[in-house]
Design a protein around this motif. Structure first.
Motif, PDB file in Angstrom:
ATOM      1  N   UNK A 194     -55.955   8.605-101.612  1.00  0.00           N
ATOM      2  CA  UNK A 194     -55.405   9.634-102.657  1.00  0.00           C
ATOM      3  C   UNK A 194     -54.008   9.156-103.379  1.00  0.00           C
ATOM      4  N   UNK A 195     -53.271   8.308-102.160  1.00  0.00           N
ATOM      5  CA  UNK A 195     -51.810   7.965-102.832  1.00  0.00           C
ATOM      6  C   UNK A 195     -52.154   6.810-104.146  1.00  0.00           C
ATOM      7  N   UNK A 196     -53.494   6.189-103.932  1.00  0.00           N
ATOM      8  CA  UNK A 196     -53.496   5.265-105.085  1.00  0.00           C
ATOM      9  C   UNK A 196     -54.317   5.655-106.254  1.00  0.00           C
ATOM     10  N   UNK A 197     -55.111   6.554-105.918  1.00  0.00           N
ATOM     11  CA  UNK A 197     -56.157   6.748-106.826  1.00  0.00           C
ATOM     12  C   UNK A 197     -55.930   8.283-107.666  1.00  0.00           C
TER      13      UNK A 197
ATOM     14  N   UNK B 217     -60.376  24.419-106.291  1.00  0.00           N
ATOM     15  CA  UNK B 217     -59.820  23.168-106.334  1.00  0.00           C
ATOM     16  C   UNK B 217     -60.421  22.008-105.428  1.00  0.00           C
ATOM     17  N   UNK B 218     -60.904  20.911-105.804  1.00  0.00           N
ATOM     18  CA  UNK B 218     -61.695  19.917-105.097  1.00  0.00           C
ATOM     19  C   UNK B 218     -60.412  19.192-104.180  1.00  0.00           C
ATOM     20  N   UNK B 219     -60.735  19.142-102.801  1.00  0.00           N
ATOM     21  CA  UNK B 219     -59.941  18.671-102.080  1.00  0.00           C
ATOM     22  C   UNK B 219     -58.590  19.308-101.709  1.00  0.00           C
TER      23      UNK B 219
ATOM     24  N   UNK C 214     -60.123  13.834-104.584  1.00  0.00           N
ATOM     25  CA  UNK C 214     -61.097  14.667-103.738  1.00  0.00           C
ATOM     26  C   UNK C 214     -62.263  13.671-103.700  1.00  0.00           C
ATOM     27  N   UNK C 215     -62.592  12.693-104.178  1.00  0.00           N
ATOM     28  CA  UNK C 215     -63.620  11.569-103.867  1.00  0.00           C
ATOM     29  C   UNK C 215     -63.619  10.765-103.082  1.00  0.00           C
ATOM     30  N   UNK C 216     -62.197  10.653-102.609  1.00  0.00           N
ATOM     31  CA  UNK C 216     -61.578   9.778-101.572  1.00  0.00           C
ATOM     32  C   UNK C 216     -62.563  10.114-100.284  1.00  0.00           C
ATOM     33  N   UNK C 217     -63.049   8.923 -99.411  1.00  0.00           N
ATOM     34  CA  UNK C 217     -63.667   9.315 -98.523  1.00  0.00           C
ATOM     35  C   UNK C 217     -62.891  10.025 -97.220  1.00  0.00           C
TER      36      UNK C 217
END
Length: 310
Positions: free
Chosen positions: A43-46, A76-78, A305-308
């Protein structure tokens, strides 16, 4: 049911001093770190994550309510839902921001003086005074609701005297483990002592701790920490430095009506300041108006939110 005993207070105080509390297979937990740590690295990077204050999707929704948690997670995703844990007289964990029921429910009295049945007899109210057909949830019910909508629960360990806060922390940690939610919670702390004790007691969980410089991380595992940088002042240089050192930054735009950053940003009809927060290194925006933040940062929220997870 959780029993709060003198032994528990003494044990946690000793843990606090030694910063070496026991956890299930602590060596493994410390070596592996929190299950959510790789997620927040991503999340921090993307992108950026949104934390809904008291679980509310908007300021007119009920605080600490299952209905609000579900609505926030669906919108809200994530999403991160910030919730407040409190212990009843008979040792159960429920959600309640204040010491008493009076402001947010039809009930009366201090949570600590009431049984779970007495708390459950109350009905939640919205800030505008509408009574809902739901009672204050237990922590387990709130964690289940958050899980149902893929939200992360950020559990506020309200500041009291140090021993009482640590007793609450231990009760929360035990309950999170009991329901198997370690990989989707954050534990919110308010002092260096509490942060270190809670981090040592729950090495498999993420911790929110006040951090404004690298030195504040001494004695902590940086991978476990989400750095809380307050609500009063934007600090872009601090945020960029923390992000560059691999630490996720949180900033709160929440607060009293008319004075919170949420209201100040919205005053001109263009709350683009949320984008400035993201561009200056903020990973988690804690807000009273999460839907407004999502409107400004929809692509970044979706990317986060797409981060695994795990």
């Amino acid at each position: 049911m959780i029993r709060v005993t003198t032994a528990a207070v003494v044990g946690l105080t000793a843990c606090m001093a030694a910063t070496a509390c026991a956890a299930p297979d602590p060596a493994t937990a410390r070596a592996e770190g929190p299950a959510l740590a790789p997620y927040f690295d991503c999340v921090r990077e993307k992108g950026v994550a949104i934390s809904a204050h008291r679980g509310q999707p908007s300021p007119d929704a009920a605080e600490n309510a299952v209905s609000s948690i579900l609505a926030t997670g669906r919108a809200i995703p994530g999403a991160i839902v910030e919730i407040d844990a409190a212990l009843t007289r008979d040792g159960h964990l429920v959600l309640m921001h204040d010491e008493g029921l009076d402001r947010t429910t039809t009930g009366r009295g201090r949570v600590a003086d009431l049984t779970l049945a007495e708390v459950k007899a109350a009905r939640l109210k919205t800030p505008r005074g509408r009574t809902l057909a739901e009672s204050p949830p237990t922590l387990a019910e709130a964690l289940s609701a958050a899980g149902d909508v893929g939200a992360i629960a950020s559990i506020d360990l309200k500041p009291a005297d140090e021993a009482a806060t640590l007793v609450l922390a231990r009760a929360v940690i035990d309950e999170v483990r009991r329901v198997g939610a370690q990989d989707r919670v954050i534990l919110i702390t308010y002092s260096d002592v509490t942060a270190r004790a809670v981090a040592a007691e729950a090495p498999e969980m993420m911790i929110s701790a006040g951090v404004t410089r690298d030195e504040d991380l001494v004695g902590l595992n940086p991978a476990q920490i989400l750095a809380w940088t307050g609500t009063r002042e934007e600090r872009p240089a601090v945020w960029r430095a923390l992000k560059a050192s691999g630490v996720e930054v949180q900033f709160g735009t929440l607060g009293p009506d008319g004075r919170r950053r949420d209201d100040l940003y919205a005053a001109d009809g263009d709350p683009s300041e949320y984008r400035d927060l993201f561009e200056n290194g903020v990973t988690v925006i804690a807000t009273d108006t999460p839907l407004a933040v999502r409107r400004v940062l929809a692509p970044e929220v979706a990317a986060a939110a797409a981060c695994p997870r795990g």
